[in-house]
Design an enzyme around this catalytic site. Structure first.
Site, short mmCIF file in Angstrom:
data_model
loop_
_atom_site.label_atom_id
_atom_site.label_comp_id
_atom_site.label_asym_id
_atom_site.label_seq_id
_atom_site.Cartn_x
_atom_site.Cartn_y
_atom_site.Cartn_z
N GLN A 164 0.83 -1.21 0.00
CA GLN A 164 0.00 0.00 0.00
C GLN A 164 0.87 1.26 0.00
O GLN A 164 0.55 2.25 0.67
CB GLN A 164 -0.95 -0.02 1.20
CG GLN A 164 -2.14 -0.94 1.00
CD GLN A 164 -3.07 -0.44 -0.12
OE1 GLN A 164 -3.17 0.75 -0.39
NE2 GLN A 164 -3.76 -1.38 -0.76
N SER A 165 1.94 1.27 -0.75
CA SER A 165 2.84 2.42 -0.80
C SER A 165 2.17 3.66 -1.40
O SER A 165 1.72 3.63 -2.55
CB SER A 165 4.07 2.05 -1.63
OG SER A 165 4.83 3.21 -1.92
N ASN A 166 2.15 4.74 -0.62
CA ASN A 166 1.67 6.02 -1.16
C ASN A 166 2.68 6.60 -2.14
O ASN A 166 2.32 7.30 -3.08
CB ASN A 166 1.47 7.02 -0.01
CG ASN A 166 0.45 6.54 0.99
OD1 ASN A 166 -0.70 6.32 0.65
ND2 ASN A 166 0.87 6.37 2.25
N ALA A 180 4.65 4.88 -4.18
CA ALA A 180 4.51 4.20 -5.48
C ALA A 180 3.35 4.80 -6.26
O ALA A 180 3.46 5.08 -7.46
CB ALA A 180 4.31 2.70 -5.26
#
Ligand SMILES: *Cc1c(COP(=O)(O)O)cnc(C)c1O
Length: 334
Positions: free
Chosen positions: A75-77, A79
């Protein structure tokens, strides 16, 4: 020191608002609280990585890249904002996603940031936990280069000296707002993860001799490691900016008491912070970063470390879209 000498593409809605939080201040009975809304940077639901990407993507363009690579947790913001920036600039984007939490919930795997990565046209591949993700990414970048692709690799969180310039800029922006509004600020508090945000801010605050202490609230690493990472990056960022040595060891302070079980796993205090901000100010925090920082802010007020008569600015780093990946953590009733 002169930020204008660095290459930059405009991606963010700036300046972000600086707003009072009167109902949260009253509810906690402590200092006067303000919020710097870097959740409102505009690009694909906003967040702190957009400021870093203004400098990083300009470098990528300058080097003639046609594809950018980056890496992060599922859930990387970071990325997601990189995927959006690449779309905006007409580049391809390839993301390596690390399964850092072990969560298997449908929403965690496909909703929130993952959905947006997909909508922005990024390609993705997955890794288990415990690998050197920047090394994994470099290996993929090398493979692409061997095929003749012009690939630019952005480290996790966009946290290198070029990316941290985005938060030097944020420090200048905030100081301008404090000065314009006549706000004497006693403390700035923010989440700290891959370190670029805290490192850039401390360089900006020290280079201008602002005299405002900054507290980073950790989301992953233990305190000694976090402070070491921030200091190392701040030192390199100050050198890049042309003001080597402005940041000392004592300027870098992280509190890592609110991590809970680990990265991306909300603690009870994380969920409480989300509820308190949502119900007093109508502001959404995210379960991985800003709510752990919010939990720290709330607890340190309750303990009297931040007190009545002081003025504290909370830098909201964004990430709210991640809430939709964490429905399992909330007891939602219709
Ligand atoms: C990445 C991130 C942070 C941490 O910033 P770093 O520069 O990595 O320390 C904080 N909040 C949110 C929402 C983020 O996505």
């Amino acid at each position: 020191m002169n930020l204008a000498k660095f290459r930059r593409v405009r991606l963010a809605h700036l300046p972000t608002p600086l707003e009072p939080m009167p109902r949260l201040s009253a509810a906690l009975g402590g200092p006067e609280l303000w919020i710097k809304r870097d959740d409102c940077t505009g690009l694909s639901t906003g967040g702190n990585k957009t400021r870093k990407l203004e400098f990083l993507m300009a470098e990528a363009q300058h080097q003639g890249a046609e594809i950018v690579l980056t890496q992060g947790a599922t859930q990387s913001n970071h990325a997601r904002q990189t995927a959006a920036a690449a779309a905006r600039l007409g580049m391809a984007c390839h993301i390596l996603l690390e399964d850092r939490t072990g969560y298997n919930h449908e929403n965690y795997r496909f909703n929130g940031n993952v959905l947006l990565d997909h909508l922005h046209g990024a390609t993705m591949e997955h890794r288990g936990t415990g690998l050197d993700m920047n090394a994994e990414m470099e290996a993929v970048a090398q493979k692409l280069r061997a095929q003749g692709r012009k690939a630019y690799a952005i480290p996790g969180g966009g946290s290198n000296p070029v990316g941290a310039l985005g938060y030097v800029n944020c420090a200048f922006e905030m100081l301008g707002q404090f000065n314009d509004q006549g706000l004497a600020v006693d403390h700035i508090v923010t989440a700290t993860g891959s370190s670029g945000t805290q490192a850039g801010l401390i360089v900006g605050l020290k280079a201008t001799n602002a005299g405002i202490p900054l507290l980073g609230i950790g989301v992953r690493a233990p305190k000694p490691k976090q402070e070491e990472n921030v200091l190392a990056l701040a030192t390199r960022t100050a050198a890049l900016l042309g003001c080597p040595g402005v940041v000392g060891r004592a300027d870098v302070v992280a509190n890592t008491d609110y991590v809970g079980e680990g990265y991306g796993i909300p603690a009870a205090s994380t969920l409480e912070a989300i509820e308190i901000f949502a119900r007093t100010e109508g502001i959404l925090l995210d379960p991985v970063y800003s709510a752990k920082a919010g939990a720290g802010l709330i607890d340190l007020i309750r303990r009297g470390q931040f007190k009545r008569g002081e003025r504290v600015v909370f830098l909201h780093t964004g990430g709210q879209i991640g809430l939709t990946a964490y429905t399992h953590a909330f007891n939602v009733k219709s």
